[in-house]
Write a protein that holds these residues in place. Sequence first.
Motif, PDB file in Angstrom:
ATOM      1  N   UNK A 129       0.826  -1.201   0.000  1.00 23.38           N
ATOM      2  CA  UNK A 129       0.000   0.000   0.000  1.00 23.38           C
ATOM      3  C   UNK A 129       0.865   1.258   0.000  1.00 23.38           C
ATOM      4  N   UNK A 130       1.929   1.243   0.797  1.00 17.99           N
ATOM      5  CA  UNK A 130       2.817   2.413   0.847  1.00 17.99           C
ATOM      6  C   UNK A 130       3.621   2.554  -0.441  1.00 17.99           C
ATOM      7  N   UNK A 131       4.236   1.476  -0.895  1.00 16.61           N
ATOM      8  CA  UNK A 131       5.119   1.533  -2.067  1.00 16.61           C
ATOM      9  C   UNK A 131       4.414   2.085  -3.293  1.00 16.61           C
ATOM     10  N   UNK A 132       3.173   1.635  -3.528  1.00 15.54           N
ATOM     11  CA  UNK A 132       2.458   2.025  -4.747  1.00 15.54           C
ATOM     12  C   UNK A 132       1.352   3.047  -4.486  1.00 15.54           C
ATOM     13  N   UNK A 133       1.287   3.543  -3.235  1.00 18.15           N
ATOM     14  CA  UNK A 133       0.301   4.576  -2.862  1.00 18.15           C
ATOM     15  C   UNK A 133      -1.115   4.183  -3.276  1.00 18.15           C
ATOM     16  N   UNK A 134      -1.477   2.938  -2.991  1.00 21.55           N
ATOM     17  CA  UNK A 134      -2.790   2.450  -3.373  1.00 21.55           C
ATOM     18  C   UNK A 134      -3.764   2.534  -2.205  1.00 21.55           C
ATOM     19  N   UNK A 164     -13.759  -0.257 -15.842  1.00 29.66           N
ATOM     20  CA  UNK A 164     -12.567  -0.910 -15.310  1.00 29.66           C
ATOM     21  C   UNK A 164     -11.304  -0.224 -15.811  1.00 29.66           C
ATOM     22  N   UNK A 165     -10.423   0.087 -14.881  1.00 28.10           N
ATOM     23  CA  UNK A 165      -9.157   0.718 -15.233  1.00 28.10           C
ATOM     24  C   UNK A 165      -8.070   0.110 -14.360  1.00 28.10           C
ATOM     25  N   UNK A 166      -6.945  -0.201 -14.974  1.00 26.57           N
ATOM     26  CA  UNK A 166      -5.857  -0.851 -14.247  1.00 26.57           C
ATOM     27  C   UNK A 166      -4.589   0.004 -14.307  1.00 26.57           C
ATOM     28  N   UNK A 167      -3.773  -0.138 -13.275  1.00 28.92           N
ATOM     29  CA  UNK A 167      -2.473   0.531 -13.235  1.00 28.92           C
ATOM     30  C   UNK A 167      -1.413  -0.537 -12.998  1.00 28.92           C
ATOM     31  N   UNK A 168      -0.416  -0.569 -13.864  1.00 25.72           N
ATOM     32  CA  UNK A 168       0.656  -1.560 -13.757  1.00 25.72           C
ATOM     33  C   UNK A 168       1.956  -0.871 -13.368  1.00 25.72           C
ATOM     34  N   UNK A 169       2.639  -1.446 -12.376  1.00 23.21           N
ATOM     35  CA  UNK A 169       3.884  -0.871 -11.878  1.00 23.21           C
ATOM     36  C   UNK A 169       4.980  -1.941 -11.862  1.00 23.21           C
ATOM     37  N   UNK A 170       6.205  -1.473 -11.738  1.00 18.74           N
ATOM     38  CA  UNK A 170       7.343  -2.389 -11.564  1.00 18.74           C
ATOM     39  C   UNK A 170       7.245  -3.030 -10.184  1.00 18.74           C
ATOM     40  N   UNK A 171       7.392  -4.340 -10.127  1.00 16.31           N
ATOM     41  CA  UNK A 171       7.359  -5.059  -8.853  1.00 16.31           C
ATOM     42  C   UNK A 171       8.730  -4.920  -8.199  1.00 16.31           C
ATOM     43  N   UNK A 172       8.783  -4.077  -7.174  1.00 15.08           N
ATOM     44  CA  UNK A 172      10.070  -3.817  -6.525  1.00 15.08           C
ATOM     45  C   UNK A 172      10.631  -5.099  -5.908  1.00 15.08           C
ATOM     46  N   UNK A 173      11.954  -5.216  -5.943  1.00  7.66           N
ATOM     47  CA  UNK A 173      12.623  -6.436  -5.505  1.00  7.66           C
ATOM     48  C   UNK A 173      12.278  -6.873  -4.097  1.00  7.66           C
ATOM     49  N   UNK A 241       4.651  17.273  -8.886  1.00  7.50           N
ATOM     50  CA  UNK A 241       3.313  16.942  -8.407  1.00  7.50           C
ATOM     51  C   UNK A 241       2.448  16.332  -9.503  1.00  7.50           C
ATOM     52  N   UNK A 242       2.679  16.710 -10.776  1.00  2.06           N
ATOM     53  CA  UNK A 242       1.872  16.115 -11.841  1.00  2.06           C
ATOM     54  C   UNK A 242       2.205  14.634 -12.026  1.00  2.06           C
ATOM     55  N   UNK A 243       3.459  14.251 -11.756  1.00  2.00           N
ATOM     56  CA  UNK A 243       3.846  12.835 -11.826  1.00  2.00           C
ATOM     57  C   UNK A 243       3.186  12.059 -10.688  1.00  2.00           C
ATOM     58  N   UNK A 244       3.228  12.632  -9.482  1.00  2.00           N
ATOM     59  CA  UNK A 244       2.591  11.996  -8.322  1.00  2.00           C
ATOM     60  C   UNK A 244       1.090  11.860  -8.558  1.00  2.00           C
ATOM     61  N   UNK A 245       0.485  12.883  -9.139  1.00  2.00           N
ATOM     62  CA  UNK A 245      -0.962  12.895  -9.359  1.00  2.00           C
ATOM     63  C   UNK A 245      -1.392  11.864 -10.400  1.00  2.00           C
ATOM     64  N   UNK A 246      -0.746  11.890 -11.562  1.00  2.00           N
ATOM     65  CA  UNK A 246      -1.195  11.053 -12.682  1.00  2.00           C
ATOM     66  C   UNK A 246      -0.676   9.622 -12.606  1.00  2.00           C
ATOM     67  N   UNK A 247       0.604   9.458 -12.240  1.00  2.00           N
ATOM     68  CA  UNK A 247       1.204   8.128 -12.296  1.00  2.00           C
ATOM     69  C   UNK A 247       0.957   7.316 -11.031  1.00  2.00           C
ATOM     70  N   UNK A 248       1.064   7.976  -9.871  1.00  2.00           N
ATOM     71  CA  UNK A 248       0.987   7.220  -8.619  1.00  2.00           C
ATOM     72  C   UNK A 248      -0.417   7.249  -8.015  1.00  2.00           C
ATOM     73  N   UNK A 249      -0.918   8.434  -7.701  1.00  2.00           N
ATOM     74  CA  UNK A 249      -2.227   8.530  -7.052  1.00  2.00           C
ATOM     75  C   UNK A 249      -3.373   8.232  -8.017  1.00  2.00           C
ATOM     76  N   UNK A 250      -3.140   8.483  -9.294  1.00  2.00           N
ATOM     77  CA  UNK A 250      -4.162   8.263 -10.326  1.00  2.00           C
ATOM     78  C   UNK A 250      -5.415   9.085 -10.058  1.00  2.00           C
ATOM     79  N   UNK A 251      -5.220  10.320  -9.598  1.00  2.00           N
ATOM     80  CA  UNK A 251      -6.355  11.216  -9.432  1.00  2.00           C
ATOM     81  C   UNK A 251      -6.888  11.601 -10.807  1.00  2.00           C
TER      82      UNK A 251
END
Length: 285
Positions: A129-134, A164-173, A241-251
């Motif tokens: 939850x923390x890593x991907x801000x979900x 339905x909308x999905x977000x795919x991220x790199x699976x951290x080691x 902040x635009x990266x945090x908004x669009x890529x991570x938080x998906x606002x």
Amino acid sequence: MPLDIDGFKLRTVYRFKPRTLKSVLSAIKLYDKFLSENGLEPSVESLALWLDSLQRQGYKPLTLRRYADCVRIYFETMMIPVDKDMLRAVLKRFPYVINPIKDYLTEEEVAKLIVNTKNPIRKLVYAIQYTYARRLSEVLNLRWGDINFRKHTIRFRILKRREEEYATYHLEGWIEDLLKKYFGEKHHSNKKVFPVTKEWIERMFRRDLEKAGVKVKGRRLTPHVLRSSRATHLLRRGVPIDVVSKYLLRHKRYETTVTMYRSVMKEEIAEIPSAAETLQISHVS
């Protein structure tokens, strides 16, 4: 004409979670009662009259906006023709109030929580939850088919979307190592990664914080704070902040992120050095 509440329920039973559907139906029934008592038809005009009457009764603006959205969903679902411009004007009268982030965990506190939580399920839920801000629900909705160890990816279904909308991220080691350590690698793709309830995680969260030595008294701390903490930490580390908004938080709206994290931005702005300092000018004549 009474509203077709049963028909609406049948069409939306798979769209909403039971608790959400119950709230939506409750609002629609109140609107239906107002129409019956006043001999009105479902329309934008009658919606505006209903909201005005509730406002006079002391209903809060946020409640009125939620009720208005429930009726809007009814109009759309039952394909009732309405003037969209008029509907937007009514909704605009009752905007959502977005509260700025007031409390979050420091990076040190998050580390303490994850390291000291003994239960493997909760440890991984907090870490992911923390890593991907979900949102917590998005983490608990994970299926093993959403995790690809070969490609090192993890996929979340984004909530608060009509489609339905999905977000795919790199699976951290380190997340991958924890998953393999506690659960292994081979699972049925449709099986839930975390077969636990949201209520259980929420109930144990403050206990885990206390056991980890994190101060909780006087702080409003729920698992959702991990999402806002991650965003806060990234903003303070200089991530745009635009990266945090669009890529991570998906606002959906950039303004939502700005409003919620403006206190963080104010602190960053306060730390901007003066032009005289950066230009190394002490006196100009």
